[in-house]
Scaffold this active site. Structure first.
Site, PDB file in Angstrom:
ATOM      1  N   ILE A 161      57.961  15.556  29.425  1.00  0.00           N
ATOM      2  CA  ILE A 161      57.289  16.660  28.735  1.00  0.00           C
ATOM      3  C   ILE A 161      55.814  16.744  29.137  1.00  0.00           C
ATOM      4  O   ILE A 161      55.233  17.828  29.146  1.00  0.00           O
ATOM      5  CB  ILE A 161      57.408  16.491  27.211  1.00  0.00           C
ATOM      6  CG1 ILE A 161      58.862  16.665  26.776  1.00  0.00           C
ATOM      7  CG2 ILE A 161      56.525  17.496  26.464  1.00  0.00           C
ATOM      8  CD1 ILE A 161      59.086  16.485  25.290  1.00  0.00           C
ATOM      9  N   GLU A 162      55.222  15.627  29.521  1.00  0.00           N
ATOM     10  CA  GLU A 162      53.791  15.620  29.829  1.00  0.00           C
ATOM     11  C   GLU A 162      53.530  15.899  31.313  1.00  0.00           C
ATOM     12  O   GLU A 162      53.408  17.045  31.710  1.00  0.00           O
ATOM     13  CB  GLU A 162      53.184  14.297  29.364  1.00  0.00           C
ATOM     14  CG  GLU A 162      53.267  14.134  27.838  1.00  0.00           C
ATOM     15  CD  GLU A 162      52.572  12.894  27.333  1.00  0.00           C
ATOM     16  OE1 GLU A 162      51.356  12.743  27.594  1.00  0.00           O
ATOM     17  OE2 GLU A 162      53.230  12.067  26.659  1.00  0.00           O
ATOM     18  N   MET A 163      53.490  14.871  32.174  1.00  0.00           N
ATOM     19  CA  MET A 163      53.120  15.095  33.572  1.00  0.00           C
ATOM     20  C   MET A 163      54.313  15.098  34.527  1.00  0.00           C
ATOM     21  O   MET A 163      54.179  15.494  35.680  1.00  0.00           O
ATOM     22  CB  MET A 163      52.062  14.065  33.987  1.00  0.00           C
ATOM     23  CG  MET A 163      50.786  14.203  33.165  1.00  0.00           C
ATOM     24  SD  MET A 163      49.563  12.883  33.406  1.00  0.00           S
ATOM     25  CE  MET A 163      48.933  13.294  35.026  1.00  0.00           C
TER      26      MET A 163
END
Length: 374
Positions: A157-159
């Site tokens: 979900i982040e990087m």
């Protein structure tokens, strides 16, 4: 009652009475200014529960990772990596996307937006003074900064970047060679070196001196009357110091504030997700309150952007959710911490506490973004 028991009982009553007087006595601002200008040994007794490991608030210790010549090349490499969006699979998201130096090393959002504009479920905390914090994350799933550093990189979900592929990706960028040579003696890029550099950069981040710090250093006029009164309330009637103690205003422990939304749409089980211990359901890490007025919105979910509203919740003993119909006998239903009780604060007292929170919040440091290697 024999004479010995009478002496013990009388001593207990006397000590209890003294503590009650110290907590409830209405000092003037000038009296408090004089009292808190003295050594903390002479301050009024704090209002803490018996099971609390109490640490007095005060000046921050020196950051042991700053201004160390042998660490400067590693920190500089970590700084470049922190601001480089190529650590993400899209080449668009850097660590600084969620931890902006001009926003208290947070991002001013309730929850962070990551890969393909996916919305995370938790708030990005500020990073100042993170060198003293272990474990990391709201749920404490990372034991140290080295372990933490690459978790957001690989998070889908982040990087959204495969960490094992990252050394190969960065090795194709010639501009990184000199940074790794200066930091580690050769240009080899490994996940271990990446996490080490990112960890030491984060350890170098330190709050600026606040009004509170200047007051503690001897400047009696550094804090306003309202902030001085708020400091006294923070330690006594408002009971904030039960969890927000020590020079960084955190106990680095986990507590249930009743904000877990157990069984609902916004459910977040907190530390339980890591430990799988039912006793940890709904518990989240106590954040440091240093620079707190520059890192809103607040709480693990970022749902609250009104500091007065948060104080109102604490004044009421915080959230006390009840099981939904049909779940009354759920043995895992999380119970709000017993440390949180009704406080009966006046509106003026809440404003004084907010004034104190401003006094421990120093202006943000405007760090120049580094030139990204090509």
């Amino acid at each position: 009652m024999n004479d010995r028991l009478l002496v013990v009982f009388s001593s207990f009553v006397l000590l209890t009475s003294i503590a009650w007087i110290q907590v409830n006595h209405h000092y003037t601002a000038e009296e408090l200014r004089e009292i808190y200008s003295q050594s903390s040994e002479n301050w009024p007794a704090p209002n803490v529960d018996e099971d609390i490991e109490f640490r007095e608030i005060g000046l921050m210790p020196e950051n042991p990772f700053r201004n160390v010549d042998s660490l400067k090349p590693i920190i500089e490499l970590g700084k470049v990596l922190f601001f480089d969006p190529r650590l993400s699979s899209s080449n668009q998201i850097s660590c600084a996307t969620c931890h902006d130096p001009e926003l208290g090393w947070s991002n001013g959002r309730s929850q962070s937006v990551g890969h393909n504009h996916q919305l995370g479920k938790r708030n990005s905390p500020g990073l100042n003074n993170i060198w003293q914090t272990e474990p990391l994350f709201w749920d404490g799933r990372a034991a140290n900064l080295e372990e933490q550093a690459l978790m957001p990189v690989e998070d889908p979900i982040e990087m959204h970047q495969k960490v094992n592929f990252l050394p190969t990706k960065l090795s194709k960028i010639e501009g990184y060679n000199k940074y790794f040579i200066e930091a580690f003696g050769d240009d080899e890029i490994s996940t271990e070196r990446l996490s080490t550099a990112l960890a030491y950069f984060q350890r170098s981040l330190t709050s600026r001196n606040s009004d509170f710090d200047n007051f503690m250093k001897g400047n009696k006029n550094a804090m306003t009357d309202e902030a001085i009164q708020g400091m006294h309330l923070f330690r006594t009637k408002a009971r904030c110091i039960n969890c927000h103690s020590g020079p960084f205003f955190t106990d680095n422990k986990f507590h249930n504030l009743g904000l877990h939304f157990y069984g609902g749409k916004f459910e977040d089980l907190g530390r339980f997700d890591f430990t799988e211990n039912p006793a940890d359901i709904g518990k989240f890490k106590t954040p440091s309150l240093r620079d707190v007025m520059f890192t809103g919105p607040w709480m693990h979910n970022g749902f609250f952007n009104d500091i007065m509203g948060i104080l109102q919740m604490y004044d009421n003993g915080m959230a006390r959710p009840k099981p939904r119909p049909g779940s009354e006998y759920d043995p895992n239903f999380p119970v709000t911490s017993h440390t949180l009780v009704k406080l009966n604060l006046s509106q003026e007292e809440k404003e004084q506490i907010i004034a104190f929170l401003h006094s421990i919040s120093a202006p943000n440091f405007r760090m120049n973004r580094p030139e990204i290697p090509r």
